[in-house]
Motif scaffolding. Structure first.
Motif, PDB file in Angstrom:
ATOM      1  N   THR A 216      -9.404 -10.138   2.044  1.00  0.00           N
ATOM      2  CA  THR A 216      -8.382  -9.089   2.090  1.00  0.00           C
ATOM      3  C   THR A 216      -9.038  -7.736   1.843  1.00  0.00           C
ATOM      4  O   THR A 216     -10.134  -7.658   1.285  1.00  0.00           O
ATOM      5  CB  THR A 216      -7.278  -9.300   1.038  1.00  0.00           C
ATOM      6  OG1 THR A 216      -7.856  -9.210  -0.271  1.00  0.00           O
ATOM      7  CG2 THR A 216      -6.610 -10.652   1.210  1.00  0.00           C
ATOM      8  N   ASP A 217      -8.366  -6.677   2.275  1.00  0.00           N
ATOM      9  CA  ASP A 217      -8.830  -5.320   1.995  1.00  0.00           C
ATOM     10  C   ASP A 217      -7.620  -4.398   1.985  1.00  0.00           C
ATOM     11  O   ASP A 217      -6.473  -4.861   1.970  1.00  0.00           O
ATOM     12  CB  ASP A 217      -9.897  -4.881   3.012  1.00  0.00           C
ATOM     13  CG  ASP A 217      -9.425  -4.998   4.456  1.00  0.00           C
ATOM     14  OD1 ASP A 217      -8.255  -4.643   4.729  1.00  0.00           O
ATOM     15  OD2 ASP A 217     -10.215  -5.448   5.311  1.00  0.00           O
ATOM     16  N   ARG A 218      -7.859  -3.099   2.017  1.00  0.00           N
ATOM     17  CA  ARG A 218      -6.758  -2.141   1.871  1.00  0.00           C
ATOM     18  C   ARG A 218      -5.751  -2.201   3.012  1.00  0.00           C
ATOM     19  O   ARG A 218      -4.612  -1.769   2.858  1.00  0.00           O
ATOM     20  CB  ARG A 218      -7.318  -0.720   1.733  1.00  0.00           C
ATOM     21  CG  ARG A 218      -8.119  -0.246   2.941  1.00  0.00           C
ATOM     22  CD  ARG A 218      -8.527   1.218   2.768  1.00  0.00           C
ATOM     23  NE  ARG A 218      -9.311   1.421   1.573  1.00  0.00           N
ATOM     24  CZ  ARG A 218     -10.643   1.365   1.530  1.00  0.00           C
ATOM     25  NH1 ARG A 218     -11.328   1.079   2.633  1.00  0.00           N
ATOM     26  NH2 ARG A 218     -11.279   1.570   0.411  1.00  0.00           N
ATOM     27  N   ARG A 219      -6.135  -2.752   4.146  1.00  0.00           N
ATOM     28  CA  ARG A 219      -5.185  -2.898   5.248  1.00  0.00           C
ATOM     29  C   ARG A 219      -4.049  -3.853   4.899  1.00  0.00           C
ATOM     30  O   ARG A 219      -2.992  -3.832   5.542  1.00  0.00           O
ATOM     31  CB  ARG A 219      -5.900  -3.411   6.495  1.00  0.00           C
ATOM     32  CG  ARG A 219      -6.965  -2.494   7.066  1.00  0.00           C
ATOM     33  CD  ARG A 219      -7.731  -3.183   8.173  1.00  0.00           C
ATOM     34  NE  ARG A 219      -8.379  -4.410   7.697  1.00  0.00           N
ATOM     35  CZ  ARG A 219      -9.028  -5.280   8.475  1.00  0.00           C
ATOM     36  NH1 ARG A 219      -9.096  -5.055   9.776  1.00  0.00           N
ATOM     37  NH2 ARG A 219      -9.590  -6.352   7.971  1.00  0.00           N
ATOM     38  N   ASP A 220      -4.270  -4.689   3.880  1.00  0.00           N
ATOM     39  CA  ASP A 220      -3.299  -5.711   3.528  1.00  0.00           C
ATOM     40  C   ASP A 220      -2.310  -5.257   2.455  1.00  0.00           C
ATOM     41  O   ASP A 220      -1.469  -6.049   2.014  1.00  0.00           O
ATOM     42  CB  ASP A 220      -4.023  -6.977   3.053  1.00  0.00           C
ATOM     43  CG  ASP A 220      -4.948  -7.520   4.121  1.00  0.00           C
ATOM     44  OD1 ASP A 220      -4.587  -7.427   5.314  1.00  0.00           O
ATOM     45  OD2 ASP A 220      -6.037  -8.022   3.777  1.00  0.00           O
ATOM     46  N   HIS A 221      -2.394  -4.005   2.035  1.00  0.00           N
ATOM     47  CA  HIS A 221      -1.471  -3.512   1.014  1.00  0.00           C
ATOM     48  C   HIS A 221      -0.005  -3.696   1.402  1.00  0.00           C
ATOM     49  O   HIS A 221       0.808  -4.050   0.540  1.00  0.00           O
ATOM     50  CB  HIS A 221      -1.768  -2.041   0.698  1.00  0.00           C
ATOM     51  CG  HIS A 221      -3.061  -1.853  -0.021  1.00  0.00           C
ATOM     52  ND1 HIS A 221      -3.590  -0.596  -0.302  1.00  0.00           N
ATOM     53  CD2 HIS A 221      -3.963  -2.736  -0.519  1.00  0.00           C
ATOM     54  CE1 HIS A 221      -4.741  -0.724  -0.934  1.00  0.00           C
ATOM     55  NE2 HIS A 221      -4.984  -2.016  -1.076  1.00  0.00           N
TER      56      HIS A 221
END
Length: 290
Positions: A216-221
Motif C-alpha cells: 500500500t502507499d498514499r494512493r490508498d488513503h
C-alpha cells in the motif's frame, strides 16, 4: 489523479449513505442500489487506476464473479449460508440473486484487503516513494495474518449489513435458528458462510492480482478512509438512526479486529507526518547554524 477521482467518488458515496436513514420505501431501496453501484465503481476504479488492469480484473473475477457464484449456490441449495430468498426490491435478478449483491462483496473486499496489507507491513516507506516494499516480501506468518485480517475485515461487515437488510425486507431466512443474541431472523450459518467464502476470496486475490496487490502507499488513503468510515458510521447509524442496537454492538466488536488497529496505524502515521523533526537525529553545531 487516482486519489482525486477516488476521493470524489467516496464523497458521493458518503452523501448517499447519510441520506439513507432519511428515506423510506422505494426511495430507500433505490438509494441502496445506487450506493452499492457507487461502492463497486469506487473500489474497482481505484484498483484499476492505482494498480492496473490485472489487479482490477482479479478483483472483479474473485469478488464479483465469485460473489455471484456463491450467492447463486446459496439461493439454490442453502449452502453455505442457510436457506434464504431475496425480495424483488433490489433490482433485476439472475439465478435468484439480485445483480447488485456480488457488487457489494467487491465494494468492501478491496478496502478490507488493503487494510490487512497495511497492518501486516505491506506499506511503502516515505523515502522510497512507492517504489519498493518495506521489509521485503511477506513471511509465511505475515501472509497468514494478512489473509486472516482481510477475511475478518470483510466478513464482520455482515454483522452490520445483514440485520439492516433483513429489517428492510430485502431478503428473508427460511430457518433463522440458531441466531446470535439480539440478531433474530438471521442464522449463525450465514456468518460462518461469509467467513468461509471470505477466506477463499482473500486467498485467491493476491495470486491472481500479482505483486502490485501486496503493498500500500498514499494512493490508498481513500480506501483506508472508506473502511474506517464504514466502521464508525455503521455503529452510529445502527445505534441511533436505524434502531438496531444489537447489530451496532455485534458489528462494532467484530469489525474492530481490523478497523481499530487500522485507525491506530493511521493516527500514528499522521502524527509522524506532522512532526518530521521527531524522525531526524539532532546534529549539534549543524542544526544550530541553520
Amino acid at each position: 489523479m487516482t486519489r482525486r477521482i477516488s476521493w470524489t467518488l467516496l464523497a458521493v458515496l458518503v452523501l448517499a449513505q447519510i441520506c439513507y436513514p432519511l428515506t423510506t420505501g422505494a426511495t430507500r431501496a433505490g438509494l441502496t442500489v445506487a450506493t452499492v453501484v457507487l461502492g463497486w465503481l469506487l473500489s474497482v476504479g481505484h484498483a484499476l487506476l492505482s494498480r492496473g488492469l490485472r489487479v482490477a480484473a482479479a478483483l472483479v473475477a474473485v469478488a464479483t464473479g465469485g460473489g455471484f457464484a456463491i450467492e447463486a449456490i446459496g439461493v439454490a441449495t442453502g449452502v453455505p449460508f442457510g436457506s434464504y430468498d431475496y425480495s424483488g426490491e433490489l433490482g433485476p435478478k439472475l439465478a435468484g440473486v439480485p445483480l447488485i449483491i456480488p457488487l457489494a462483496w467487491t465494494w468492501m473486499a478491496w478496502p478490507a484487503w488493503l487494510a490487512a496489507v497495511r497492518l501486516t507491513g505491506g506499506n511503502h516507506t516515505a523515502a522510497d516513494g512507492g517504489g519498493s516494499t518495506a521489509g521485503g516480501g511477506p513471511t509465511v506468518g505475515r501472509w497468514v495474518g494478512r489473509i486472516a485480517l482481510a477475511t475478518v475485515g470483510l466478513a464482520s461487515w455482515d454483522l452490520f449489513l445483514d440485520p439492516q437488510m433483513v429489517a428492510e425486507g430485502y431478503w428473508v431466512w427460511r430457518d433463522a435458528t440458531p441466531a446470535l443474541p439480539g440478531l433474530a431472523g438471521i442464522p449463525v450459518s450465514n456468518y460462518l458462510g461469509w467467513l468461509l467464502f471470505a477466506v477463499l476470496m482473500m486467498s485467491a486475490l493476491r495470486p491472481l492480482a500479482g505483486p502490485a496487490a501486496g503493498h500500500t502507499d498514499r494512493r490508498d488513503h481513500p480506501m483506508v478512509a472508506l473502511y474506517l468510515w464504514t466502521y464508525f458510521s455503521s455503529i452510529l447509524a445502527h445505534a441511533v438512526f436505524l434502531d438496531l442496537p444489537a447489530s451496532a454492538l455485534w458489528g462494532a466488536a467484530g469489525m474492530s479486529l481490523t478497523a481499530v488497529p487500522l485507525a491506530v496505524t493511521v493516527l500514528r502515521a499522521r502524527r509522524g507526518h506532522l512532526r518530521p523533526e521527531a524522525r531526524q537525529p539532532h546534529r549539534p553545531g549543524v542544526d544550530a547554524t541553520r
